[in-house]
Motif scaffolding. Structure first.
Motif, PDB file in Angstrom:
ATOM      1  N   ILE A 146     -22.300 -30.189  13.961  1.00  0.00           N
ATOM      2  CA  ILE A 146     -21.465 -30.810  15.343  1.00  0.00           C
ATOM      3  C   ILE A 146     -21.844 -30.406  16.082  1.00  0.00           C
ATOM      4  CG2 ILE A 146     -19.311 -28.872  15.987  1.00  0.00           C
ATOM      5  CD1 ILE A 146     -18.716 -31.645  16.320  1.00  0.00           C
ATOM      6  N   VAL A 147     -22.813 -28.637  16.469  1.00  0.00           N
ATOM      7  CA  VAL A 147     -23.603 -28.334  17.362  1.00  0.00           C
ATOM      8  C   VAL A 147     -24.836 -28.840  16.749  1.00  0.00           C
ATOM      9  CG1 VAL A 147     -24.420 -26.580  18.863  1.00  0.00           C
ATOM     10  CG2 VAL A 147     -22.922 -25.922  17.931  1.00  0.00           C
ATOM     11  N   ALA A 148     -25.251 -29.062  16.304  1.00  0.00           N
ATOM     12  CA  ALA A 148     -26.689 -30.277  15.832  1.00  0.00           C
ATOM     13  C   ALA A 148     -26.713 -31.341  15.690  1.00  0.00           C
ATOM     14  CB  ALA A 148     -26.924 -29.352  14.751  1.00  0.00           C
ATOM     15  N   TRP A 149     -25.690 -31.529  16.184  1.00  0.00           N
ATOM     16  CA  TRP A 149     -25.653 -33.194  16.559  1.00  0.00           C
ATOM     17  C   TRP A 149     -26.248 -33.544  17.703  1.00  0.00           C
ATOM     18  CZ3 TRP A 149     -24.638 -38.172  14.076  1.00  0.00           C
ATOM     19  CH2 TRP A 149     -24.963 -38.119  12.852  1.00  0.00           C
ATOM     20  N   SER A 150     -24.968 -32.318  19.145  1.00  0.00           N
ATOM     21  CA  SER A 150     -25.091 -33.289  20.037  1.00  0.00           C
ATOM     22  C   SER A 150     -25.799 -32.363  20.597  1.00  0.00           C
ATOM     23  CB  SER A 150     -23.665 -32.028  20.852  1.00  0.00           C
ATOM     24  OG  SER A 150     -23.852 -30.655  20.556  1.00  0.00           O
ATOM     25  N   VAL A 151     -26.903 -31.741  19.802  1.00  0.00           N
ATOM     26  CA  VAL A 151     -28.216 -30.801  20.877  1.00  0.00           C
ATOM     27  C   VAL A 151     -29.059 -32.357  20.414  1.00  0.00           C
ATOM     28  CG1 VAL A 151     -27.316 -28.933  20.894  1.00  0.00           C
ATOM     29  CG2 VAL A 151     -29.019 -29.556  19.101  1.00  0.00           C
ATOM     30  N   ALA A 152     -29.613 -32.949  19.538  1.00  0.00           N
ATOM     31  CA  ALA A 152     -30.288 -33.585  18.990  1.00  0.00           C
ATOM     32  C   ALA A 152     -31.078 -34.186  20.593  1.00  0.00           C
ATOM     33  CB  ALA A 152     -30.038 -35.143  18.388  1.00  0.00           C
ATOM     34  N   SER A 153     -32.437 -34.519  19.935  1.00  0.00           N
ATOM     35  CA  SER A 153     -33.220 -35.146  21.405  1.00  0.00           C
ATOM     36  C   SER A 153     -33.426 -36.244  20.730  1.00  0.00           C
ATOM     37  CB  SER A 153     -34.075 -34.677  21.697  1.00  0.00           C
ATOM     38  OG  SER A 153     -34.857 -34.123  20.987  1.00  0.00           O
ATOM     39  N   ALA A 154     -33.820 -36.433  19.683  1.00  0.00           N
ATOM     40  CA  ALA A 154     -34.290 -38.133  19.579  1.00  0.00           C
ATOM     41  C   ALA A 154     -33.283 -38.194  18.266  1.00  0.00           C
ATOM     42  CB  ALA A 154     -35.708 -38.034  18.572  1.00  0.00           C
ATOM     43  N   THR A 196     -20.454 -41.821  21.431  1.00  0.00           N
ATOM     44  CA  THR A 196     -21.211 -41.324  22.653  1.00  0.00           C
ATOM     45  C   THR A 196     -22.212 -41.172  22.800  1.00  0.00           C
ATOM     46  OG1 THR A 196     -19.080 -39.445  22.679  1.00  0.00           O
ATOM     47  CG2 THR A 196     -21.230 -39.395  23.365  1.00  0.00           C
ATOM     48  N   LEU A 197     -23.149 -40.680  21.956  1.00  0.00           N
ATOM     49  CA  LEU A 197     -25.237 -41.400  21.071  1.00  0.00           C
ATOM     50  C   LEU A 197     -25.293 -42.843  21.815  1.00  0.00           C
ATOM     51  CD1 LEU A 197     -25.610 -38.559  18.030  1.00  0.00           C
ATOM     52  CD2 LEU A 197     -25.688 -38.426  20.564  1.00  0.00           C
ATOM     53  N   HIS A 198     -24.295 -43.288  21.115  1.00  0.00           N
ATOM     54  CA  HIS A 198     -24.890 -45.416  21.564  1.00  0.00           C
ATOM     55  C   HIS A 198     -24.556 -45.479  23.164  1.00  0.00           C
ATOM     56  CE1 HIS A 198     -25.697 -49.026  20.708  1.00  0.00           C
ATOM     57  NE2 HIS A 198     -24.329 -49.268  21.598  1.00  0.00           N
ATOM     58  N   ALA A 199     -23.753 -45.131  23.626  1.00  0.00           N
ATOM     59  CA  ALA A 199     -23.535 -45.429  25.009  1.00  0.00           C
ATOM     60  C   ALA A 199     -24.286 -44.161  26.355  1.00  0.00           C
ATOM     61  CB  ALA A 199     -22.150 -44.873  25.118  1.00  0.00           C
ATOM     62  N   SER A 200     -24.538 -42.924  25.864  1.00  0.00           N
ATOM     63  CA  SER A 200     -25.966 -42.458  26.599  1.00  0.00           C
ATOM     64  C   SER A 200     -26.872 -42.419  26.545  1.00  0.00           C
ATOM     65  CB  SER A 200     -24.626 -41.163  26.665  1.00  0.00           C
ATOM     66  OG  SER A 200     -24.798 -40.371  25.395  1.00  0.00           O
ATOM     67  N   LYS A 201     -27.171 -42.267  24.942  1.00  0.00           N
ATOM     68  CA  LYS A 201     -28.750 -42.627  25.144  1.00  0.00           C
ATOM     69  C   LYS A 201     -29.413 -43.478  24.206  1.00  0.00           C
ATOM     70  CE  LYS A 201     -28.828 -37.630  23.809  1.00  0.00           C
ATOM     71  NZ  LYS A 201     -29.568 -36.312  23.063  1.00  0.00           N
ATOM     72  N   GLY A 202     -28.102 -44.334  23.871  1.00  0.00           N
ATOM     73  CA  GLY A 202     -28.877 -45.898  23.250  1.00  0.00           C
ATOM     74  C   GLY A 202     -29.430 -46.348  23.039  1.00  0.00           C
ATOM     75  N   MET A 254     -28.749 -46.791  13.566  1.00  0.00           N
ATOM     76  CA  MET A 254     -29.721 -45.407  13.280  1.00  0.00           C
ATOM     77  C   MET A 254     -28.789 -44.549  13.053  1.00  0.00           C
ATOM     78  SD  MET A 254     -32.303 -43.815  13.394  1.00  0.00           S
ATOM     79  CE  MET A 254     -33.629 -45.103  13.647  1.00  0.00           C
ATOM     80  N   ILE A 255     -27.372 -44.312  14.133  1.00  0.00           N
ATOM     81  CA  ILE A 255     -26.427 -43.371  14.470  1.00  0.00           C
ATOM     82  C   ILE A 255     -25.817 -43.402  12.575  1.00  0.00           C
ATOM     83  CG2 ILE A 255     -24.737 -42.184  15.592  1.00  0.00           C
ATOM     84  CD1 ILE A 255     -25.685 -43.710  17.491  1.00  0.00           C
TER      85      ILE A 255
END
Length: 426
Positions: free
Chosen positions: A109-117, A55-61, A66-67
């Protein structure tokens, strides 16, 4: 309720000693509680990182490497804390430790989802890794082991099947929720549900142990089970680590779990181009459904059979499945590979406690299991990052999957190196 033990003969006198049991044995209720805790523990702490990677790779590039490195941090932090899990259980209690773990895992899991960087993922990993430590394999073993001796393979198999059910449920559920309500809202829903379910189970089923109810393992009344008293003193960790049994057990399963965790973390990303996101999620569920079948068969059939030989065969079966995923992109062959790999997934987690039960003193089994799980996790924590780097360098999954298959074959050989037999009464 009483059953008959084998006769004890002294001269010409034959005595039948009744094996007295509690009419309703609470141990199986504890197993079902551990099953549900394992559903959430693995669903959130073990399988969710793979979905978040996708999800993070696809949505935030953000780069896969890194992930994957943050996922590695999640497992390394868990490994460091698992070493001290037996002390946490003794000082805080099994129930309280599990409750704290559920809250931390949900917050993580909430903290993972709201990461902005990307760097914020490592802070989230500190929270989620702490929660994973208190709800992972060593914790599930600690819940079940005091209640069972003879029936431990079945009990452990059933409890750890919750881990596989977590794998069946959580990847498609998270993908569906993310598609419907977004990653942040999906994570909040899961993060709230986990403690809401686990806290009552911990309060009602994990606050007692069999000794407090006047029971020996398997539901026997303590006074009706004559046996040679096992030493109650625990061996120092440094002495246990030096034993041949610990070294071969931990190294073999560390290699196998490195391969397994790396493959599971990257499996969605590997097969999504072939099957689509929903099809790939279904394939991961097929892997974990196969894991339930494989673990259940082992739990019901292994009995007194050679547990190290079973582990070796298990690793080789998995390597055959991975090989199919390497040599072909045909969906049918890839799915067969997923099934073969999946049949061994559950046993890689549940076999170490069963091998430790046979090879170490009862007083040391809990410490050995925690040490093995911690060592294994410290090794397999590197898998998501290493396989991610290899994938980025080679631009395909052939090289990382080939490395995983090779490690499974090496593990199959190492686990057959056996320690000296433990003498009776040790």
């Amino acid at each position: 309720m009483a059953s008959r033990r084998p006769a004890l003969r002294s001269g010409h006198l034959t005595l039948q000693i009744p094996e007295l049991r509690q009419s309703r044995f609470q141990g199986w209720s504890v197993v079902w509680a551990a099953f549900v805790i394992a559903v959430f523990g693995w669903g959130v702490g073990f399988y969710s990182p793979g979905v978040l990677l996708l999800t993070l790779h696809a949505s935030k590039g953000w780069p896969v490497a890194m992930i994957s490195s943050a996922i590695t941090a999640h497992f390394l932090i868990g490994a460091a804390l698992i070493v001290y899990l037996p002390e946490a259980h003794r000082s805080l209690g099994l129930a309280q430790t599990t409750i704290i773990g559920a809250v931390l895992a949900g917050a993580g899991i909430v903290a993972w989802s709201v990461a902005s960087a990307p760097w914020q993922l490592f802070g989230a990993a500190a929270i989620s890794g702490s929660g994973w430590a208190a709800t992972s394999g060593a914790a599930i073993n600690a819940m079940v082991a005091p209640w069972f001796d003879r029936d431990r393979p079945m009990a452990i198999g059933l409890a750890f099947n919750g881990a596989s059910i977590g794998g069946v449920m959580f990847p498609p559920l998270l993908i569906l929720l993310i598609a419907k309500i977004g990653v942040e809202a999906a994570a909040v829903a899961v993060g709230i549900a986990m403690p809401l379910v686990i806290i009552p189970l911990s309060i009602f089923y994990l606050r007692r142990d069999p000794k407090g109810l006047g029971l020996a393992p398997d539901g026997l009344l303590i006074d009706s089970k004559p046996h040679v008293a096992a030493p109650s003193t625990r061996s120092p960790r440094k002495d246990l680590i030096k034993t041949k049994g610990f070294m071969t057990l931990s190294v073999a399963f560390a290699l196998a779990l490195f391969a397994q965790v790396g493959l599971l973390t990257h499996l969605l990303t590997r097969i999504s181009p072939l099957l689509g996101e929903n099809g790939a999620a279904a394939a991961v569920s097929m892997v974990t459904t196969s894991a339930v079948l494989g673990r259940t068969l082992l739990g019901w059939t292994i009995g007194g059979r050679d547990r190290r030989l079973a582990a070796s065969a298990n690793f080789l079966l998995q390597s055959a499945g991975v090989a199919l995923m390497i040599i072909s992109d045909a969906p049918t062959i890839v799915l067969v590979g997923c099934v073969l790999f999946g049949l061994g997934v559950g046993n890689v987690v549940s076999l170490p406690p069963l091998i430790a039960q046979h090879e170490f003193r009862p007083a040391d089994v809990g410490t050995v299991v925690a040490l093995v799980v911690a060592f294994n996790q410290a090794v397999f924590a590197l898998a998501p990052a290493i396989l991610g780097v290899l994938r980025d360098i080679s631009t395909s999954y052939v090289v990382p999957f080939a490395l995983a298959a090779a490690m499974q074959i090496v593990a199959a050989l190492i686990v057959l190196i056996r320690p000296p037999r433990r003498s009776a009464g040790e």
